[in-house]
Design a protein around this motif. Structure first.
Motif, PDB file in Angstrom:
ATOM      1  N   ASN A 183     -16.806   5.447  -3.563  1.00 42.82           N
ATOM      2  CA  ASN A 183     -15.756   6.436  -3.802  1.00 42.82           C
ATOM      3  C   ASN A 183     -14.776   5.996  -4.883  1.00 42.82           C
ATOM      4  OD1 ASN A 183     -16.695   8.269  -1.939  1.00 42.82           O
ATOM      5  ND2 ASN A 183     -15.262   7.709  -0.324  1.00 42.82           N
ATOM      6  N   ALA A 184     -14.408   4.718  -4.850  1.00 46.00           N
ATOM      7  CA  ALA A 184     -13.330   4.241  -5.719  1.00 46.00           C
ATOM      8  C   ALA A 184     -13.709   4.236  -7.191  1.00 46.00           C
ATOM      9  CB  ALA A 184     -12.902   2.839  -5.287  1.00 46.00           C
ATOM     10  N   VAL A 185     -14.864   3.692  -7.530  1.00 50.34           N
ATOM     11  CA  VAL A 185     -15.219   3.536  -8.950  1.00 50.34           C
ATOM     12  C   VAL A 185     -15.340   4.878  -9.667  1.00 50.34           C
ATOM     13  CG1 VAL A 185     -16.966   2.699 -10.559  1.00 50.34           C
ATOM     14  CG2 VAL A 185     -16.261   1.259  -8.632  1.00 50.34           C
ATOM     15  N   PRO A 186     -16.135   5.839  -9.162  1.00 53.70           N
ATOM     16  CA  PRO A 186     -16.211   7.118  -9.872  1.00 53.70           C
ATOM     17  C   PRO A 186     -14.874   7.846  -9.895  1.00 53.70           C
ATOM     18  CG  PRO A 186     -17.823   7.042  -8.078  1.00 53.70           C
ATOM     19  CD  PRO A 186     -17.045   5.784  -8.020  1.00 53.70           C
ATOM     20  N   ALA A 187     -14.075   7.708  -8.823  1.00 51.77           N
ATOM     21  CA  ALA A 187     -12.786   8.387  -8.779  1.00 51.77           C
ATOM     22  C   ALA A 187     -11.839   7.844  -9.846  1.00 51.77           C
ATOM     23  CB  ALA A 187     -12.160   8.235  -7.392  1.00 51.77           C
ATOM     24  N   VAL A 188     -11.764   6.519  -9.944  1.00 54.23           N
ATOM     25  CA  VAL A 188     -10.889   5.908 -10.947  1.00 54.23           C
ATOM     26  C   VAL A 188     -11.353   6.279 -12.349  1.00 54.23           C
ATOM     27  CG1 VAL A 188     -10.144   3.705 -11.943  1.00 54.23           C
ATOM     28  CG2 VAL A 188     -10.106   4.024  -9.455  1.00 54.23           C
ATOM     29  N   GLU A 189     -12.652   6.264 -12.574  1.00 57.56           N
ATOM     30  CA  GLU A 189     -13.183   6.613 -13.891  1.00 57.56           C
ATOM     31  C   GLU A 189     -12.815   8.040 -14.279  1.00 57.56           C
ATOM     32  OE1 GLU A 189     -17.351   5.882 -13.449  1.00 57.56           O
ATOM     33  OE2 GLU A 189     -17.188   3.746 -13.972  1.00 57.56           O
ATOM     34  N   GLN A 190     -12.640   8.910 -13.279  1.00 58.15           N
ATOM     35  CA  GLN A 190     -12.296  10.305 -13.549  1.00 58.15           C
ATOM     36  C   GLN A 190     -10.794  10.577 -13.442  1.00 58.15           C
ATOM     37  OE1 GLN A 190     -15.018  13.182 -11.501  1.00 58.15           O
ATOM     38  NE2 GLN A 190     -16.176  11.350 -10.955  1.00 58.15           N
ATOM     39  N   GLY A 191     -10.002   9.512 -13.256  1.00 49.89           N
ATOM     40  CA  GLY A 191      -8.558   9.672 -13.286  1.00 49.89           C
ATOM     41  C   GLY A 191      -7.861   9.803 -11.956  1.00 49.89           C
ATOM     42  N   PHE A 192      -8.610   9.681 -10.846  1.00 51.62           N
ATOM     43  CA  PHE A 192      -7.952   9.705  -9.544  1.00 51.62           C
ATOM     44  C   PHE A 192      -7.714   8.263  -9.094  1.00 51.62           C
ATOM     45  CE2 PHE A 192      -8.593   9.863  -4.752  1.00 51.62           C
ATOM     46  CZ  PHE A 192      -7.225  10.011  -4.503  1.00 51.62           C
ATOM     47  N   ILE A 193      -6.466   7.817  -9.244  1.00 56.56           N
ATOM     48  CA  ILE A 193      -6.053   6.462  -8.888  1.00 56.56           C
ATOM     49  C   ILE A 193      -5.000   6.553  -7.797  1.00 56.56           C
ATOM     50  CG2 ILE A 193      -5.142   4.274  -9.777  1.00 56.56           C
ATOM     51  CD1 ILE A 193      -5.846   5.300 -12.601  1.00 56.56           C
ATOM     52  N   SER A 194      -5.106   5.705  -6.796  1.00 58.38           N
ATOM     53  CA  SER A 194      -4.115   5.706  -5.715  1.00 58.38           C
ATOM     54  C   SER A 194      -2.704   5.667  -6.285  1.00 58.38           C
ATOM     55  CB  SER A 194      -4.318   4.487  -4.816  1.00 58.38           C
ATOM     56  OG  SER A 194      -5.627   4.429  -4.297  1.00 58.38           O
ATOM     57  N   ASP A 195      -1.828   6.518  -5.762  1.00 53.66           N
ATOM     58  CA  ASP A 195      -0.432   6.487  -6.200  1.00 53.66           C
ATOM     59  C   ASP A 195       0.216   5.164  -5.805  1.00 53.66           C
ATOM     60  OD1 ASP A 195       0.027   9.306  -7.246  1.00 53.66           O
ATOM     61  OD2 ASP A 195      -0.808   9.724  -5.275  1.00 53.66           O
ATOM     62  N   SER A 196      -0.172   4.642  -4.654  1.00 60.52           N
ATOM     63  CA  SER A 196       0.324   3.333  -4.225  1.00 60.52           C
ATOM     64  C   SER A 196      -0.854   2.470  -3.801  1.00 60.52           C
ATOM     65  CB  SER A 196       1.323   3.474  -3.073  1.00 60.52           C
ATOM     66  OG  SER A 196       0.801   4.284  -2.035  1.00 60.52           O
ATOM     67  N   ILE A 197      -0.818   1.214  -4.230  1.00 66.10           N
ATOM     68  CA  ILE A 197      -1.845   0.229  -3.882  1.00 66.10           C
ATOM     69  C   ILE A 197      -1.308  -0.593  -2.720  1.00 66.10           C
ATOM     70  CG2 ILE A 197      -3.133  -1.785  -4.684  1.00 66.10           C
ATOM     71  CD1 ILE A 197      -3.003  -0.592  -7.512  1.00 66.10           C
ATOM     72  N   SER A 198      -2.049  -0.613  -1.620  1.00 63.76           N
ATOM     73  CA  SER A 198      -1.545  -1.295  -0.427  1.00 63.76           C
ATOM     74  C   SER A 198      -2.671  -1.979   0.321  1.00 63.76           C
ATOM     75  CB  SER A 198      -0.837  -0.291   0.494  1.00 63.76           C
ATOM     76  OG  SER A 198      -1.770   0.650   1.000  1.00 63.76           O
ATOM     77  N   SER A 199      -2.292  -2.820   1.256  1.00 61.37           N
ATOM     78  CA  SER A 199      -3.244  -3.734   1.882  1.00 61.37           C
ATOM     79  C   SER A 199      -3.831  -3.249   3.200  1.00 61.37           C
ATOM     80  CB  SER A 199      -2.576  -5.090   2.115  1.00 61.37           C
ATOM     81  OG  SER A 199      -1.467  -4.941   2.995  1.00 61.37           O
TER      82      SER A 199
END
Length: 325
Positions: A183-199
């Motif tokens: 989910n993460a890689v294609p989403a980031v490549e298309q501009g959907f990045i988490s607004d906040s990065i958390s643990s």
């Protein structure tokens, strides 16, 4: 230096958490309180424990510590709905508490199809209809979240971009089961990045793919997110989401909370929570942490003098007999 507990405790257990965890901590701790009065227990499955008024009262009593309301884990399997366990019982109670306090809500959520005469519990309804601007969905790259529209050859679900446009927030919440490269890689490549990065820090996640914040930040770097943006989404953005914009920044007058990170270059393996591996070429490592101007973490000795430079009248030079060399 700062964390926000995400629903471990509810309004009935918050004061014990305050005395036993928040006050003794060397870090700054805020809390999203669970809508289930006892907190993150089996009580989350029982809507009769959702005490909106108690949640509102406790949040208003401790505004310096409580930054929002939280739900999680409700009716995520195949158990049937009934008149008590309706599809949106926990979300509806959560939203009522959020409206009455004016605080954001954080949602850990599973979609479910229609069953037992009840309608489907859809992601679209959650992020576009049930919630408000400023509310937060955590675990946004989890395996069970419809991040990608598979009918559109893996493109990001357009409802996600619509939700971001209206001010809804998406949070990583990596944890031990909520971050997959699929989910993460294609989403980031298309501009959907988490607004906040958390643990999603807990006993299980620190031993697995999550590990720590620098490790998660490194994953975003290796997915192509610029360093400045990774830092912003790990500091400034989450501080603003909990209405504490005085934190997460080094502007004049702010608390002297500083993390010194080293960017290493090489070949590194990064795991997701479902058994996938990504090979990256950079990695962040924490060298020093300062909290309120005081050094709290210095594993490589950046703040220490070289031994030859320690002043001769310092206790360093005293031998076991108490005599200076």
């Amino acid at each position: 230096t700062t964390c926000a507990d995400a629903g471990t405790v509810g309004p009935a257990s918050f004061e014990r958490f305050l005395k036993g965890v928040i006050e003794p901590s060397r870090s700054r701790i805020f809390a999203f309180i669970n809508i289930a009065a006892p907190g993150m227990t089996e009580a989350e499955q029982d809507p009769r424990t959702y005490d909106v008024q108690l949640s509102v009262d406790v949040a208003k009593r401790y505004p310096e510590h409580i930054v929002g309301h939280k739900i999680a884990h409700y009716w995520t399997g195949t158990q049937p709905y009934d008149s008590l366990h309706t599809p949106w019982a926990n979300v509806d109670a959560l939203m009522e508490a959020g409206r009455k306090t004016g605080l954001p809500v954080m949602i850990d959520w599973f979609p479910r199809p229609a069953s037992q005469g009840y309608p489907a519990r859809t992601y679209r309804e959650l992020i576009l209809e049930k919630t408000r601007p400023g509310d937060i969905h955590t675990h946004n790259y989890a395996r069970h979240i419809p991040v990608l529209d598979m009918n559109e050859k893996g493109k990001v679900n357009p409802d996600i971009f619509k939700a971001q446009e209206r001010g809804f927030k998406f949070d990583t919440g990596h944890g031990s089961g909520s971050f997959v490269w699929r989910n993460a890689v294609p989403a980031v490549e298309q501009g959907f990045i988490s607004d906040s990065i958390s643990s999603d820090l807990h006993n299980g996640s620190v031993k697995g793919a999550m590990l720590d914040m620098p490790n998660i930040m490194s994953k975003y770097l290796c997915m192509g997110v610029p360093l400045e943006d990774v830092v912003r989404r790990s500091t400034v953005n989450p501080a603003r989401q909990i209405n504490h914009s005085e934190l997460g920044t080094l502007s004049t007058g702010s608390s002297a909370d500083i993390a010194v990170l080293e960017l290493e270059k090489g070949k590194f393996n990064f795991l997701d929570t479902s058994g996938g591996r990504l090979i990256g070429d950079r990695k962040l490592r924490n060298l020093l942490t300062v909290f309120k101007g005081r050094i709290e973490f210095d594993p490589t000795g950046l703040s220490y003098p070289v031994w030859e430079d320690v002043p001769k009248d310092n206790d360093y030079w005293v031998n076991q007999s108490g005599q200076f060399f």
